[in-house]
Scaffold this active site. Structure first.
Site, PDB file in Angstrom:
ATOM      1  N   LYS A   1      12.123  13.678  -3.369  1.00 60.45           N
ATOM      2  CA  LYS A   1      12.709  12.979  -2.215  1.00 60.45           C
ATOM      3  C   LYS A   1      12.968  11.504  -2.535  1.00 60.45           C
ATOM      4  O   LYS A   1      14.036  10.978  -2.270  1.00 60.45           O
ATOM      5  CB  LYS A   1      11.771  13.050  -0.991  1.00 60.45           C
TER       6      LYS A   1
ATOM      7  N   ARG B   1       4.378  12.345 -13.071  1.00 58.62           N
ATOM      8  CA  ARG B   1       5.019  11.228 -12.348  1.00 58.62           C
ATOM      9  C   ARG B   1       4.319   9.909 -12.639  1.00 58.62           C
ATOM     10  O   ARG B   1       3.098   9.815 -12.675  1.00 58.62           O
ATOM     11  CB  ARG B   1       4.996  11.488 -10.846  1.00 58.62           C
TER      12      ARG B   1
ATOM     13  N   ARG C   1      -0.100   7.114  -9.659  1.00 55.36           N
ATOM     14  CA  ARG C   1      -0.646   6.970  -8.305  1.00 55.36           C
ATOM     15  C   ARG C   1      -1.991   7.668  -8.200  1.00 55.36           C
ATOM     16  O   ARG C   1      -2.165   8.767  -8.739  1.00 55.36           O
ATOM     17  CB  ARG C   1       0.324   7.609  -7.296  1.00 55.36           C
TER      18      ARG C   1
HETATM   19  P1  AMP Z   1       4.312   9.826  -0.109  1.00 55.95           P
HETATM   20  O1  AMP Z   1       4.620   8.623  -0.930  1.00 55.95           O
HETATM   21  O2  AMP Z   1       5.401  10.192   0.879  1.00 55.95           O
HETATM   22  O3  AMP Z   1       3.873  11.009  -0.937  1.00 55.95           O
HETATM   23  O4  AMP Z   1       3.050   9.433   0.805  1.00 55.95           O
HETATM   24  C1  AMP Z   1       1.811   9.093   0.226  1.00 55.95           C
HETATM   25  C2  AMP Z   1       0.712   9.245   1.241  1.00 55.95           C
HETATM   26  O5  AMP Z   1       0.917   8.345   2.332  1.00 55.95           O
HETATM   27  C3  AMP Z   1       0.597  10.625   1.904  1.00 55.95           C
HETATM   28  O6  AMP Z   1      -0.112  11.560   1.096  1.00 55.95           O
HETATM   29  C4  AMP Z   1      -0.144  10.273   3.183  1.00 55.95           C
HETATM   30  O7  AMP Z   1      -1.527  10.027   2.919  1.00 55.95           O
HETATM   31  C5  AMP Z   1       0.491   8.936   3.555  1.00 55.95           C
HETATM   32  N1  AMP Z   1       1.676   9.160   4.399  1.00 55.95           N
HETATM   33  C6  AMP Z   1       2.961   8.911   4.065  1.00 55.95           C
HETATM   34  N2  AMP Z   1       3.784   9.241   5.065  1.00 55.95           N
HETATM   35  C7  AMP Z   1       2.995   9.707   6.067  1.00 55.95           C
HETATM   36  C8  AMP Z   1       3.250  10.243   7.356  1.00 55.95           C
HETATM   37  N3  AMP Z   1       4.497  10.377   7.823  1.00 55.95           N
HETATM   38  N4  AMP Z   1       2.182  10.616   8.104  1.00 55.95           N
HETATM   39  C9  AMP Z   1       0.917  10.485   7.654  1.00 55.95           C
HETATM   40  N5  AMP Z   1       0.607  10.025   6.434  1.00 55.95           N
HETATM   41  C10 AMP Z   1       1.640   9.639   5.639  1.00 55.95           C
END
Ligand code: AMP
Length: 209
Positions: free
Chosen positions: A13, A122, A155
């Site tokens: 994404k 990644r 990460r």
């Molecule tokens: P991402 O970079 O989208 O994989 O997000 C990393 C982490 O941020 C996720 O695993 C969640 O812990 C938190 N996070 C990101 N977006 C959300 C969301 N919409 N709702 C809740 N937690 C989120």
């Protein structure tokens, strides 16, 4: 154009969004990136969410919804946005519907094997957030971002224990959004397995760019 990118972690994404901003001409808003910036800055929000994110769990809906509502009130989103990683729960989607009307939801379709392959390799720039991969998309100089010179790192939530949790959370809480948006007639499925250039072509074709 108001777009949501929906899909499991590691589906690509963020990688597609980085290219799609120039195609669609709207900002890329990643809730995960906003949280990571807050953690790096050790802000109140960062301190509150760090342990939750490192464990692969979701930040609570109220905090996340308030953050997105505030971000979508900024002037640069007038022509639209690409929301990457939000909504991730039905209550988040319902709240979003109360302050913005989404036009299309791109559903990144990828099996777990593809997710594990991508997340395992990644690497991310600490400064600009650009995504690399140790096999498919290496930085020219190891550990250094090609775009901004920032440090390229793994990460904490891409470590195997957190990845399993994130996939569980995705299936239980986020995957129901596929039917939610399909029923509203705004869902577009995209095969997220090919290389990014092919996905860009498919993205443009399905949205008429
Ligand atoms: P991402 O970079 O989208 O994989 O997000 C990393 C982490 O941020 C996720 O695993 C969640 O812990 C938190 N996070 C990101 N977006 C959300 C969301 N919409 N709702 C809740 N937690 C989120």
């Amino acid at each position: 154009m108001k777009l949501i990118f929906l899909g499991p972690p590691g589906a690509g994404k963020g990688t597609l969004a980085a290219k799609a901003v120039d195609i669609v001409g709207v900002p890329h808003i990643s809730t995960g990136a906003i949280f990571r910036e807050a953690i790096a800055a050790k802000s109140e929000l960062g301190l509150k969410v760090k342990a939750i994110i490192d464990a692969g769990k979701l930040v609570d809906d109220d905090t996340t919804i308030a953050l997105v509502k505030e971000r979508l009130a900024q002037a640069d989103t007038q022509k639209g946005y690409i929301l990457d990683g939000f909504p991730r729960t039905i209550p988040q989607a319902q709240a979003l519907a109360g302050f913005s009307v989404v036009e299309k939801v791109i559903n990144f379709d990828i099996p777990d094997s593809g997710v594990l392959e991508r997340l395992g390799g990644r690497r991310v720039c600490r400064k600009c957030g650009f995504n690399f991969h140790i096999v498919f998309n290496k930085p020219t100089t190891e550990g250094v971002c090609d775009h901004c010179g920032g440090e390229v790192y793994t990460r904490d939530d891409d470590r195997p224990e957190a990845v399993q949790k994130r996939l569980e959370v995705y299936r239980a809480q986020t995957a129901p959004l596929i039917d939610y948006y399909r029923q509203q007639g705004v869902l577009l499925d995209i095969d997220a397995r090919p290389a990014v250039d092919e996905i860009v072509t498919e993205f443009k074709r399905s949205l008429g760019f």
